[in-house]
Design a protein around this motif. Structure first.
Motif, PDB file in Angstrom:
ATOM      1  N   ARG A 119       0.843  -1.203   0.000  1.00  0.00           N
ATOM      2  CA  ARG A 119       0.000   0.000   0.000  1.00  0.00           C
ATOM      3  C   ARG A 119       0.873   1.246   0.000  1.00  0.00           C
ATOM      4  O   ARG A 119       1.784   1.369   0.830  1.00  0.00           O
ATOM      5  N   ILE A 120       0.598   2.145  -0.943  1.00  0.00           N
ATOM      6  CA  ILE A 120       1.202   3.473  -0.920  1.00  0.00           C
ATOM      7  C   ILE A 120       0.062   4.482  -0.944  1.00  0.00           C
ATOM      8  O   ILE A 120      -1.052   4.155  -1.362  1.00  0.00           O
ATOM      9  N   GLU A 123      -0.803  12.077   0.071  1.00  0.00           N
ATOM     10  CA  GLU A 123      -0.861  12.874   1.301  1.00  0.00           C
ATOM     11  C   GLU A 123      -2.307  13.191   1.694  1.00  0.00           C
ATOM     12  O   GLU A 123      -2.585  13.506   2.853  1.00  0.00           O
ATOM     13  N   ALA A 167      -2.590   9.999   6.198  1.00  0.00           N
ATOM     14  CA  ALA A 167      -1.585   9.159   5.542  1.00  0.00           C
ATOM     15  C   ALA A 167      -0.302   9.059   6.359  1.00  0.00           C
ATOM     16  O   ALA A 167       0.315   7.985   6.437  1.00  0.00           O
ATOM     17  N   ALA A 168       0.115  10.168   6.989  1.00  0.00           N
ATOM     18  CA  ALA A 168       1.337  10.135   7.788  1.00  0.00           C
ATOM     19  C   ALA A 168       1.186   9.195   8.978  1.00  0.00           C
ATOM     20  O   ALA A 168       2.114   8.438   9.307  1.00  0.00           O
ATOM     21  N   LYS A 171       1.360   5.631   7.757  1.00  0.00           N
ATOM     22  CA  LYS A 171       2.743   5.211   7.490  1.00  0.00           C
ATOM     23  C   LYS A 171       3.472   4.902   8.791  1.00  0.00           C
ATOM     24  O   LYS A 171       4.198   3.902   8.893  1.00  0.00           O
ATOM     25  N   GLU A 172       3.296   5.744   9.793  1.00  0.00           N
ATOM     26  CA  GLU A 172       3.947   5.524  11.081  1.00  0.00           C
ATOM     27  C   GLU A 172       3.514   4.192  11.693  1.00  0.00           C
ATOM     28  O   GLU A 172       4.308   3.481  12.322  1.00  0.00           O
ATOM     29  N   GLY A 174       2.566   1.589   9.950  1.00  0.00           N
ATOM     30  CA  GLY A 174       2.918   0.481   9.084  1.00  0.00           C
ATOM     31  C   GLY A 174       1.797   0.025   8.173  1.00  0.00           C
ATOM     32  O   GLY A 174       1.918  -0.990   7.498  1.00  0.00           O
ATOM     33  N   VAL A 176       0.737   1.762   5.550  1.00  0.00           N
ATOM     34  CA  VAL A 176       1.226   2.055   4.201  1.00  0.00           C
ATOM     35  C   VAL A 176       2.745   2.144   4.229  1.00  0.00           C
ATOM     36  O   VAL A 176       3.344   2.438   5.262  1.00  0.00           O
ATOM     37  N   SER A 177       3.356   1.900   3.074  1.00  0.00           N
ATOM     38  CA  SER A 177       4.820   1.906   2.984  1.00  0.00           C
ATOM     39  C   SER A 177       5.391   3.279   2.663  1.00  0.00           C
ATOM     40  O   SER A 177       6.471   3.635   3.138  1.00  0.00           O
ATOM     41  N   HIS A 178       4.680   4.038   1.821  1.00  0.00           N
ATOM     42  CA  HIS A 178       5.180   5.334   1.373  1.00  0.00           C
ATOM     43  C   HIS A 178       4.020   6.307   1.227  1.00  0.00           C
ATOM     44  O   HIS A 178       2.883   5.899   0.944  1.00  0.00           O
ATOM     45  N   VAL A 179       4.323   7.595   1.407  1.00  0.00           N
ATOM     46  CA  VAL A 179       3.334   8.658   1.205  1.00  0.00           C
ATOM     47  C   VAL A 179       3.907   9.650   0.208  1.00  0.00           C
ATOM     48  O   VAL A 179       5.063  10.077   0.343  1.00  0.00           O
TER      49      VAL A 179
END
Length: 258
Positions: A119-120, A123, A167-168, A171-172, A174, A176-179
């Protein structure tokens, strides 16, 4: 298939949830369209990796509340079984899948993203499992995939509070892998997909299967399956060609995928 489209971009199949007027909410027809598109991806030998995204400002805002609001307990169970069957088909697709989460991924949308391998997110993406605020549980795998991805405590908090995270935060945690910036998301998804597609596909698919099966079992069983996958790769032309090139200090430029 008005509600789910498939576009091929080289070795990548882009699956777009295409009901923007309803924020791509999942009803029976959307799920059935997705089911058929997944079959097309599996059967198309030219598609090596699939990217799942949403049209408009939403990935998938959830299951269709208008449809669900009048369901009986028996009908609701059937709807949950339908969604879970299709999401399991996505999860078990032989080809790697990437969720490019462009906007709202709530309820069934978060569950759809979790059925993908990677998952990516943009923002602008928002994630959550708001079901308990509507008097129900997650119904398309949320109680099962979320703790496997982010851990039991994080999953409990997200599901039991029904809160939405950005999104941030995803990601923190886990999830998603990238934002990325919204305008970069699809380019980055295709870049990642093409990087996967450039490798030996028998090995890629066996690796995916080993990871998926291992997550469902104990270490001994998982490593036994890995040994089978490892051995199978040594029967491929790609293994012979790539290792010969390595020994000769050469770089292989393409694979036969057999």
């Amino acid at each position: 298939m008005a509600f789910v489209t498939l576009e091929q971009k080289g070795p990548v199949g882009v699956i777009t949830m295409n009901r923007p007027e309803a924020l791509n909410a999942l009803n029976d027809q959307v799920l059935q369209d997705l089911d058929q598109v997944l079959d097309q991806v599996e059967e198309n030998e030219e598609i090596l990796v699939a990217v799942v995204t949403g049209a408009g400002r939403s990935f998938v805002a959830g299951a269709d509340i208008g449809q669900m609001s009048t369901l009986t307990a028996v009908e609701a169970k059937k709807f949950g079984i339908l969604g879970n069957r299709i999401f399991l088909k996505l999860e078990n697709l032989s080809k790697p899948t990437i969720a490019a989460v462009n906007g709202f991924a709530l309820g069934g949308g978060c569950e759809l993203s979790m059925a993908c391998d990677i998952r990516i997110a943009s923002e602008k993406a928002k994630f959550g499992q708001p079901e308990v605020g509507l008097g129900i549980t997650p119904g398309f795998g949320g109680t099962q995939r979320l703790p496997r991805i982010v851990g039991a405590a994080n999953a409990m908090e997200l599901i039991l509070t029904a809160k939405t995270i950005n999104a941030a935060q995803a990601k923190e945690m886990g999830l998603v892998s990238h934002v990325y910036a919204p305008e970069e998301l699809m380019d980055k998804a295709l870049e990642l997909a093409n990087a996967i597609a450039a490798n030996a596909q028998v090995a890629v698919r066996q690796s995916k299967a080993a990871i998926r099966r291992g997550l469902q079992t104990d270490m001994a069983t998982g490593t036994a399956y890995e040994s089978e996958a490892f051995g199978l790769c040594f029967a491929t032309e790609d293994q012979k060609d790539a290792m010969k090139a390595f020994v000769n200090k050469e770089k292989i430029t393409s694979f036969k995928n057999r």
